[in-house]
Motif scaffolding. Sequence first.
Motif, mmCIF file in Angstrom:
data_model
loop_
_atom_site.group_PDB
_atom_site.id
_atom_site.type_symbol
_atom_site.label_atom_id
_atom_site.label_comp_id
_atom_site.label_asym_id
_atom_site.label_seq_id
_atom_site.Cartn_x
_atom_site.Cartn_y
_atom_site.Cartn_z
ATOM 1 N N GLU A 26 0.820 -1.206 0.000
ATOM 2 C CA GLU A 26 0.000 0.000 0.000
ATOM 3 C C GLU A 26 0.860 1.265 0.000
ATOM 4 O OE1 GLU A 26 -4.081 -1.673 2.130
ATOM 5 O OE2 GLU A 26 -2.642 -0.511 3.308
ATOM 6 N N THR A 27 2.004 1.210 0.682
ATOM 7 C CA THR A 27 2.924 2.349 0.672
ATOM 8 C C THR A 27 3.473 2.582 -0.732
ATOM 9 O OG1 THR A 27 3.563 1.996 2.985
ATOM 10 C CG2 THR A 27 5.079 3.266 1.605
ATOM 11 N N VAL A 28 3.828 1.502 -1.417
ATOM 12 C CA VAL A 28 4.318 1.615 -2.793
ATOM 13 C C VAL A 28 3.229 2.174 -3.699
ATOM 14 C CG1 VAL A 28 5.127 0.316 -4.794
ATOM 15 C CG2 VAL A 28 6.040 -0.191 -2.529
ATOM 16 N N ASP A 29 1.987 1.706 -3.517
ATOM 17 C CA ASP A 29 0.875 2.208 -4.330
ATOM 18 C C ASP A 29 0.668 3.704 -4.113
ATOM 19 O OD1 ASP A 29 0.354 -0.261 -5.421
ATOM 20 O OD2 ASP A 29 -1.175 -0.791 -3.937
ATOM 21 N N ALA A 30 0.788 4.160 -2.850
ATOM 22 C CA ALA A 30 0.616 5.584 -2.548
ATOM 23 C C ALA A 30 1.685 6.426 -3.228
ATOM 24 C CB ALA A 30 0.642 5.806 -1.033
ATOM 25 N N LEU A 31 2.898 5.899 -3.315
ATOM 26 C CA LEU A 31 3.978 6.615 -3.989
ATOM 27 C C LEU A 31 3.773 6.626 -5.495
ATOM 28 C CD1 LEU A 31 7.070 5.417 -1.925
ATOM 29 C CD2 LEU A 31 6.034 7.694 -1.935
ATOM 30 N N ARG A 32 3.153 5.598 -6.031
ATOM 31 C CA ARG A 32 2.832 5.588 -7.466
ATOM 32 C C ARG A 32 1.758 6.630 -7.762
ATOM 33 N NH1 ARG A 32 1.069 -0.108 -9.387
ATOM 34 N NH2 ARG A 32 0.782 1.088 -11.303
ATOM 35 N N ARG A 33 0.784 6.754 -6.850
ATOM 36 C CA ARG A 33 -0.288 7.722 -7.065
ATOM 37 C C ARG A 33 0.235 9.140 -6.964
ATOM 38 N NH1 ARG A 33 -5.359 7.345 -3.101
ATOM 39 N NH2 ARG A 33 -3.947 8.324 -1.608
ATOM 40 N N TRP A 34 1.145 9.381 -6.017
ATOM 41 C CA TRP A 34 1.685 10.730 -5.850
ATOM 42 C C TRP A 34 3.150 10.644 -5.426
ATOM 43 C CZ3 TRP A 34 -2.418 14.566 -5.938
ATOM 44 C CH2 TRP A 34 -1.923 15.845 -6.203
#
Length: 266
Positions: A71-79
């Motif tokens: 989820e942390t990686v996904d958040a960094l992909r989003r922003w």
Amino acid sequence: MTSEPRILPLPDSGAHLVIGADGRPRIRLRTGRFVLVDAPRVALVEALASGADGERSTALDRLTLEVQGRETVDALRRWPEERRDVCLLGTGPLVDELERVLAAWGARVAVLDPEAAPSEHAALVVAYAEDAPGCRRWAELDQLPERGTAWLRVHREGEVVLIDPLALYPSDPTSVQVAARRVAASSAPASAEAWQQAGPLISGALDDATRALVLARLLHMILAWARDDAELDRLRTTLWKLVPAIGSVSEHTVLPFPAAPRRVLR
């Protein structure tokens, strides 16, 4: 033999444990992906079903940590971190709502008075103007891309709302060029120019539907910039226009043209 389907939330995450008719445990991530779990199904179900008062299993702890990492990686992909500093210039409900939604999705947002100097740390500056006088400072701010800052403008003309092309490079259309292109394309250029040079106009507040459409378009453009999506090339030359009176939403191509040298913004 089929199993009874079960869906249980995974603590401290946005994921769920899903057991389908095949009896195999899978994790449904926040992205909608299903990932097969290599852990005893019964132990996971018992640990999750026992709730906060129950005894957590080692397998559940490992699973939770792995999901949180994804989820942390996904958040960094989003922003991405390097594009999180966003400066909003303007006031009013639209600016307040834009601040709220951008912050909710990971941006670090600073809201400043329209006449204030944008933060030097801002990766993106978004300006909102209620009328022609509110746009007059934009000619100076058109130089922001020269120092590597993305530049996005939204303004009202009475009830009509326009969002200029997103400027990322010095060669992208400026606010001055967009205004000039619109006058040239108008069937009544003298009147269009007079409107652009008018003094303050008394306009009612944006209605809820108009504000929702404008907010959605802004968020779409800003996320495309944050993620460096391929769509950016089109957004850099696209003027977006909303005419609430007839419910019309349209896009218009705006290309830059040679301009006289300008002083560098400091």
